[in-house]
Design a protein around this motif. Structure first.
Motif, short mmCIF file in Angstrom:
data_model
loop_
_atom_site.label_atom_id
_atom_site.label_comp_id
_atom_site.label_asym_id
_atom_site.label_seq_id
_atom_site.Cartn_x
_atom_site.Cartn_y
_atom_site.Cartn_z
N MET A 93 5.95 2.96 10.16
CA MET A 93 5.77 3.00 8.71
C MET A 93 4.74 4.06 8.40
SD MET A 93 5.88 -1.06 7.68
CE MET A 93 6.28 -0.77 5.95
N TRP A 94 4.90 4.72 7.25
CA TRP A 94 3.97 5.77 6.89
C TRP A 94 3.85 5.90 5.38
CZ3 TRP A 94 5.18 10.27 4.19
CH2 TRP A 94 6.53 10.45 3.93
N VAL A 95 2.79 6.61 4.96
CA VAL A 95 2.57 6.86 3.54
C VAL A 95 1.79 8.17 3.39
CG1 VAL A 95 0.39 5.55 3.43
CG2 VAL A 95 1.78 5.85 1.36
N ASN A 96 2.10 8.92 2.34
CA ASN A 96 1.26 10.05 1.96
C ASN A 96 0.08 9.51 1.19
OD1 ASN A 96 2.72 12.26 3.02
ND2 ASN A 96 4.17 12.15 1.33
N LEU A 97 -1.12 9.89 1.58
CA LEU A 97 -2.32 9.37 0.93
C LEU A 97 -2.72 10.21 -0.27
CD1 LEU A 97 -4.39 8.60 4.15
CD2 LEU A 97 -3.10 6.98 2.73
N ILE A 98 -2.25 11.43 -0.32
CA ILE A 98 -2.62 12.32 -1.44
C ILE A 98 -1.37 12.77 -2.17
CG2 ILE A 98 -3.66 14.54 -1.99
CD1 ILE A 98 -5.55 14.11 0.35
N PHE A 129 0.81 -1.21 0.00
CA PHE A 129 0.00 0.00 0.00
C PHE A 129 0.85 1.27 0.00
CE2 PHE A 129 -2.82 -3.28 1.52
CZ PHE A 129 -4.00 -3.00 0.85
N GLY A 130 2.15 1.10 -0.21
CA GLY A 130 3.03 2.25 -0.32
C GLY A 130 3.66 2.71 0.97
N LEU A 131 3.39 2.05 2.08
CA LEU A 131 4.01 2.46 3.33
C LEU A 131 5.50 2.14 3.30
CD1 LEU A 131 0.88 2.00 4.17
CD2 LEU A 131 1.81 2.08 6.48
N VAL A 132 6.28 3.03 3.88
CA VAL A 132 7.73 2.84 3.95
C VAL A 132 8.17 3.04 5.40
CG1 VAL A 132 8.17 3.55 1.57
CG2 VAL A 132 8.17 5.27 3.39
N PRO A 133 9.26 2.39 5.79
CA PRO A 133 9.78 2.59 7.14
C PRO A 133 10.23 4.04 7.33
CG PRO A 133 10.77 0.65 6.13
CD PRO A 133 10.03 1.38 5.05
N GLY A 134 9.90 4.60 8.49
CA GLY A 134 10.30 5.97 8.77
C GLY A 134 11.11 6.09 10.04
N GLY A 135 11.29 4.99 10.75
CA GLY A 135 12.05 5.03 12.00
C GLY A 135 11.78 3.81 12.84
N ILE A 136 12.42 3.79 13.99
CA ILE A 136 12.29 2.69 14.95
C ILE A 136 11.87 3.27 16.29
CG2 ILE A 136 13.55 0.90 16.25
CD1 ILE A 136 13.29 0.06 13.39
N ARG A 137 10.91 2.62 16.94
CA ARG A 137 10.57 2.95 18.33
C ARG A 137 11.17 1.84 19.18
NH1 ARG A 137 7.22 7.27 18.05
NH2 ARG A 137 5.50 7.24 16.56
N LYS A 138 12.22 2.18 19.91
CA LYS A 138 12.93 1.21 20.74
C LYS A 138 12.06 0.70 21.88
CE LYS A 138 17.19 0.92 19.16
NZ LYS A 138 17.60 -0.36 18.61
N ASN A 139 12.12 -0.60 22.12
CA ASN A 139 11.42 -1.23 23.25
C ASN A 139 9.94 -0.87 23.30
OD1 ASN A 139 13.97 -2.25 24.19
ND2 ASN A 139 14.37 -0.21 25.00
N TYR A 140 9.31 -0.77 22.14
CA TYR A 140 7.93 -0.29 22.04
C TYR A 140 6.92 -1.26 22.65
CZ TYR A 140 3.72 1.62 19.82
OH TYR A 140 2.49 2.15 19.58
N TYR A 141 7.12 -2.54 22.46
CA TYR A 141 6.15 -3.54 22.91
C TYR A 141 6.47 -3.98 24.33
CZ TYR A 141 4.51 -3.43 18.17
OH TYR A 141 4.01 -2.98 16.99
#
Length: 149
Positions: A144-149, A122-134
């Motif tokens: 991950m993120w994507v521009n929708l427009i 769906f076009g999402l790409v990695p934008g960073g890491i959140r350490k110890n998130y879980y």
């Protein structure tokens, strides 16, 4: 022929949603969290996927101005591998856009390669890491993120 539908989540859906939640996550949300999301969070939008009136998946997101954030998405294990997650995710993207979102982001476990591959479709790409998130095992999350427009 089976009838597959996606509709807005209601309070009465929470018990079946919990069945999906508990089968899908090692750190599941509680019924109380879903209740608060549906009743108290004006930015929250939750949808369920039903197959012949049985809830087999759900997706949640927050839409704040032009930004949308997927809070969670899950399909019951017995229904995975049938592109139902893709169908549900596509629905969420379309709904986010209809609500005015121009960007979409989410966090996914670094080890969840299957989900990352789907998001990339769906076009999402990695934008960073959140350490110890879980909290269950301190695993990192890929943002991950994507521009929708």
């Amino acid at each position: 022929m089976a009838e597959l539908t996606i509709r807005k989540m209601e309070l009465d859906d929470i018990p079946q949603v919990m069945f999906v939640e508990l089968a899908s996550f090692t750190s599941p949300w509680t019924e109380k969290v879903f209740h608060q999301e549906l009743m108290d969070n004006n930015y929250a939008h939750y949808y369920i996927m039903e197959l012949d009136k049985k809830i087999i998946g759900y997706v949640g997101m927050w839409v704040v101005y032009e930004d949308s954030q997927i809070t969670n998405i899950a399909i019951l294990p017995g229904y995975r591998g049938q592109k139902l997650g893709e169908k549900l995710f596509r629905f969420a993207i379309q709904k986010a856009m209809s609500l005015g979102a121009m960007r979409l982001s989410l966090e996914v476990r670094v080890t969840n390669i299957v989900a990352q591959k789907m998001y990339r479709k769906f076009g999402l790409v990695p934008g960073g890491i959140r350490k110890n998130y879980y909290t269950d095992n301190q695993e990192d999350a890929v943002v991950m993120w994507v521009n929708l427009i």
